[in-house]
Design a protein around this motif. Structure first.
Motif, PDB file in Angstrom:
ATOM      1  N   HIS A  79       0.826  -1.201   0.000  1.00  0.00           N
ATOM      2  CA  HIS A  79       0.000   0.000   0.000  1.00  0.00           C
ATOM      3  C   HIS A  79       0.867   1.260   0.000  1.00  0.00           C
ATOM      4  CE1 HIS A  79      -3.260   2.756   0.858  1.00  0.00           C
ATOM      5  NE2 HIS A  79      -4.109   1.769   0.662  1.00  0.00           N
ATOM      6  N   PRO A  80       0.580   2.207  -0.912  1.00  0.00           N
ATOM      7  CA  PRO A  80       1.427   3.402  -1.020  1.00  0.00           C
ATOM      8  C   PRO A  80       1.303   4.359   0.169  1.00  0.00           C
ATOM      9  CG  PRO A  80      -0.472   3.598  -2.462  1.00  0.00           C
ATOM     10  CD  PRO A  80      -0.503   2.204  -1.904  1.00  0.00           C
ATOM     11  N   GLU A  81       0.260   4.185   1.000  1.00  0.00           N
ATOM     12  CA  GLU A  81       0.037   5.137   2.094  1.00  0.00           C
ATOM     13  C   GLU A  81      -0.014   4.499   3.476  1.00  0.00           C
ATOM     14  OE1 GLU A  81      -3.567   7.104   1.098  1.00  0.00           O
ATOM     15  OE2 GLU A  81      -2.780   8.050  -0.725  1.00  0.00           O
ATOM     16  N   ILE A  82      -0.379   3.221   3.558  1.00  0.00           N
ATOM     17  CA  ILE A  82      -0.566   2.570   4.856  1.00  0.00           C
ATOM     18  C   ILE A  82       0.499   1.489   5.046  1.00  0.00           C
ATOM     19  CG2 ILE A  82      -2.205   1.377   6.365  1.00  0.00           C
ATOM     20  CD1 ILE A  82      -4.451   2.409   4.563  1.00  0.00           C
ATOM     21  N   SER A  83       1.370   1.706   5.971  1.00  0.00           N
ATOM     22  CA  SER A  83       2.470   0.764   6.217  1.00  0.00           C
ATOM     23  C   SER A  83       1.930  -0.582   6.686  1.00  0.00           C
ATOM     24  CB  SER A  83       3.414   1.343   7.280  1.00  0.00           C
ATOM     25  OG  SER A  83       4.442   0.433   7.579  1.00  0.00           O
ATOM     26  N   GLY A  84       2.491  -1.651   6.131  1.00  0.00           N
ATOM     27  CA  GLY A  84       2.100  -2.989   6.539  1.00  0.00           C
ATOM     28  C   GLY A  84       0.838  -3.503   5.877  1.00  0.00           C
ATOM     29  N   LYS A  85       0.183  -2.680   5.062  1.00  0.00           N
ATOM     30  CA  LYS A  85      -1.031  -3.090   4.362  1.00  0.00           C
ATOM     31  C   LYS A  85      -0.750  -3.178   2.860  1.00  0.00           C
ATOM     32  CE  LYS A  85      -3.561  -2.892   8.132  1.00  0.00           C
ATOM     33  NZ  LYS A  85      -4.157  -4.102   8.764  1.00  0.00           N
ATOM     34  N   TYR A  86      -1.736  -3.722   2.125  1.00  0.00           N
ATOM     35  CA  TYR A  86      -1.600  -3.899   0.687  1.00  0.00           C
ATOM     36  C   TYR A  86      -2.819  -3.325  -0.026  1.00  0.00           C
ATOM     37  CZ  TYR A  86       2.069  -7.134   2.042  1.00  0.00           C
ATOM     38  OH  TYR A  86       3.201  -7.684   2.588  1.00  0.00           O
ATOM     39  N   GLU A  87      -2.575  -2.735  -1.192  1.00  0.00           N
ATOM     40  CA  GLU A  87      -3.673  -2.229  -2.009  1.00  0.00           C
ATOM     41  C   GLU A  87      -4.116  -3.340  -2.948  1.00  0.00           C
ATOM     42  OE1 GLU A  87      -4.785   1.613  -4.797  1.00  0.00           O
ATOM     43  OE2 GLU A  87      -2.774   0.747  -4.981  1.00  0.00           O
ATOM     44  N   LEU A  88      -5.390  -3.704  -2.879  1.00  0.00           N
ATOM     45  CA  LEU A  88      -5.932  -4.799  -3.685  1.00  0.00           C
ATOM     46  C   LEU A  88      -6.176  -4.323  -5.110  1.00  0.00           C
ATOM     47  CD1 LEU A  88      -6.926  -7.758  -3.434  1.00  0.00           C
ATOM     48  CD2 LEU A  88      -9.214  -6.825  -3.032  1.00  0.00           C
ATOM     49  N   LEU A  89      -5.552  -4.996  -6.067  1.00  0.00           N
ATOM     50  CA  LEU A  89      -5.709  -4.638  -7.478  1.00  0.00           C
ATOM     51  C   LEU A  89      -6.664  -5.572  -8.208  1.00  0.00           C
ATOM     52  CD1 LEU A  89      -1.973  -3.882  -8.397  1.00  0.00           C
ATOM     53  CD2 LEU A  89      -3.710  -2.319  -7.487  1.00  0.00           C
ATOM     54  N   GLY A  90      -6.860  -6.758  -7.695  1.00  0.00           N
ATOM     55  CA  GLY A  90      -7.762  -7.723  -8.327  1.00  0.00           C
ATOM     56  C   GLY A  90      -8.196  -8.780  -7.337  1.00  0.00           C
ATOM     57  N   GLY A  91      -9.519  -9.020  -7.241  1.00  0.00           N
ATOM     58  CA  GLY A  91     -10.004 -10.079  -6.351  1.00  0.00           C
ATOM     59  C   GLY A  91     -10.822  -9.570  -5.182  1.00  0.00           C
ATOM     60  N   ASN A  92     -11.608  -8.517  -5.378  1.00  0.00           N
ATOM     61  CA  ASN A  92     -12.363  -7.935  -4.266  1.00  0.00           C
ATOM     62  C   ASN A  92     -13.383  -8.917  -3.693  1.00  0.00           C
ATOM     63  OD1 ASN A  92     -12.901  -5.756  -2.521  1.00  0.00           O
ATOM     64  ND2 ASN A  92     -14.643  -5.098  -3.761  1.00  0.00           N
ATOM     65  N   HIS A  93     -14.068  -9.669  -4.559  1.00  0.00           N
ATOM     66  CA  HIS A  93     -15.061 -10.628  -4.073  1.00  0.00           C
ATOM     67  C   HIS A  93     -14.392 -11.805  -3.367  1.00  0.00           C
ATOM     68  CE1 HIS A  93     -17.675  -8.394  -6.851  1.00  0.00           C
ATOM     69  NE2 HIS A  93     -18.668  -8.813  -6.088  1.00  0.00           N
ATOM     70  N   ARG A  94     -13.234 -12.230  -3.879  1.00  0.00           N
ATOM     71  CA  ARG A  94     -12.500 -13.306  -3.198  1.00  0.00           C
ATOM     72  C   ARG A  94     -12.015 -12.837  -1.826  1.00  0.00           C
ATOM     73  NH1 ARG A  94      -8.408 -14.171  -7.841  1.00  0.00           N
ATOM     74  NH2 ARG A  94      -9.481 -12.321  -8.613  1.00  0.00           N
ATOM     75  N   ARG A  95     -11.581 -11.583  -1.744  1.00  0.00           N
ATOM     76  CA  ARG A  95     -11.141 -11.041  -0.451  1.00  0.00           C
ATOM     77  C   ARG A  95     -12.292 -11.064   0.551  1.00  0.00           C
ATOM     78  NH1 ARG A  95     -12.416  -6.612   2.247  1.00  0.00           N
ATOM     79  NH2 ARG A  95     -10.905  -5.694   3.707  1.00  0.00           N
ATOM     80  N   GLU A  96     -13.476 -10.573   0.119  1.00  0.00           N
ATOM     81  CA  GLU A  96     -14.625 -10.523   1.018  1.00  0.00           C
ATOM     82  C   GLU A  96     -15.039 -11.929   1.451  1.00  0.00           C
ATOM     83  OE1 GLU A  96     -17.682  -8.863   3.313  1.00  0.00           O
ATOM     84  OE2 GLU A  96     -15.919  -7.934   2.360  1.00  0.00           O
TER      85      GLU A  96
END
Length: 333
Positions: A88-105
């Motif tokens: 994630h460009p702004e939140i340390s230790g996190k990731y920005e999801l680029l593909g797979g929103n329904h799989r994440r949920e």
């Protein structure tokens, strides 16, 4: 015009990004080739907690039916396709999801880790990867495609998105310099990220980004086609808010055609205080339309609690009694 899948070679341009997305979409036949490409471009796979994957701001609303179907599949056979993310460009230790929103949920609700491929790319390549993977998975609707094109151009030109949109409008009004660096860049980039001609993009796609929020949500979720949303644009003024919301609900529930929507919108505009009055809709037509809408909504309710059922039955009995009374009066007159 029927939509076609995007040509990823043209869309992504950059060979490195093309290799990443091709690998992520399973475009290679042999497993060893896939591993080789992933190693070459620095892609790793990790098991991540779904809450550490932050969806992009422009992701479409979740489709509950799709989430439930995925949850059942994941219970039985696990996650078949990795999610895609970047640090994630702004939140340390996190990731920005680029593909797979329904799989994440789905993983989040099931309390399972999400297998995720991590790509280390800048904002521009992240936007292109997100656009490409989503276009290949579930054809982008017009609003999502407009969002993607403007986001890519904003990053390419290093300009705020509203300023990029203004360039399109100035060109449409013939008030910009067609030989300027910005416009030449737009003419070069747009064909690589969409199959829609610039004139059509300006006329039909860009206006969708200025829709009221209720229309935006309906188009993004796929409940309302963008051509129908276009017909409701004249009702975006706050004084039409209640009428617009009722008409939007009816358009979705009753699947009104674009012609029906246009007629209804024109009637509302004509009845507006700022416009010459026209003969109002006949009472019997208005009541019939409203009853039809209620009937459609009742058909969509699968379960009823006892209190609600009794209340609705009481209201229907009262309505039937009143209609019968009016009918008998008319018969006797």
């Amino acid at each position: 015009m029927p939509k076609t899948k995007l040509d990823m070679t043209n869309m992504l341009g950059d060979p490195k990004t093309l290799k990443v997305v091709t690998a992520l979409e399973g475009g290679l036949n042999a497993k060893q080739d896939l591993n080789q490409v992933l190693a070459e471009v620095g892609v790793t796979t990790r098991q991540l907690a779904p809450e550490d994957l932050i969806p992009r701001k422009k992701n479409r609303p979740l489709d509950e039916e799709k989430v439930e179907s995925l949850m059942q599949s994941i219970r039985e056979i696990g996650v078949l396709e990795d999610l895609i993310a970047r640090p994630h460009p702004e939140i340390s230790g996190k990731y920005e999801l680029l593909g797979g929103n329904h799989r994440r949920e789905s993983c989040l609700r099931l309390g399972k880790l999400a297998p995720t491929k991590i790509v280390h790319v800048d904002d521009l390549l992240a936007a292109k990867i997100a656009g490409a993977t989503n276009a290949l998975r579930n054809q982008l609707n017009a609003l999502e495609e407009a969002d993607m094109v403007i986001e890519v151009l904003s990053l390419e030109l290093k300009m705020p998105e509203p300023d990029v949109e203004a360039l399109f409008w100035r060109h449409s009004n013939k008030t910009n310099d067609p030989n300027s660096f910005q416009w030449r860049t737009i003419e070069a980039i747009v064909p690589t990220v969409t199959s829609v001609a610039i004139s059509s993009f300006t006329r039909h796609y860009l206006p969708l980004r200025k829709l009221p929020q209720d229309l935006l949500d309906s188009v993004r979720s796929g409940r309302l086609h963008y051509t129908k949303a276009e017909k409701l644009i004249p009702l975006k003024h706050p004084r039409f808010e209640s009428e617009r919301k009722l008409l939007l609900q009816e358009a979705i529930v009753c699947n009104l055609s674009t012609t029906e929507l246009l007629e209804r919108v024109n009637r509302l505009l004509i009845k507006s205080p700022s416009i010459k009055q026209q003969k109002p809709e006949p009472l019997h037509k208005m009541l019939t339309r409203r009853v039809k809408l209620v009937q459609q909504q009742i058909g969509q309710i699968k379960t009823w609690d006892s209190a609600s059922q009794k209340e609705v039955e009481k209201l229907l009995t009262k309505l039937e009694s009143k209609i019968q009374e009016l009918s008998e009066k008319q018969s006797n007159s």
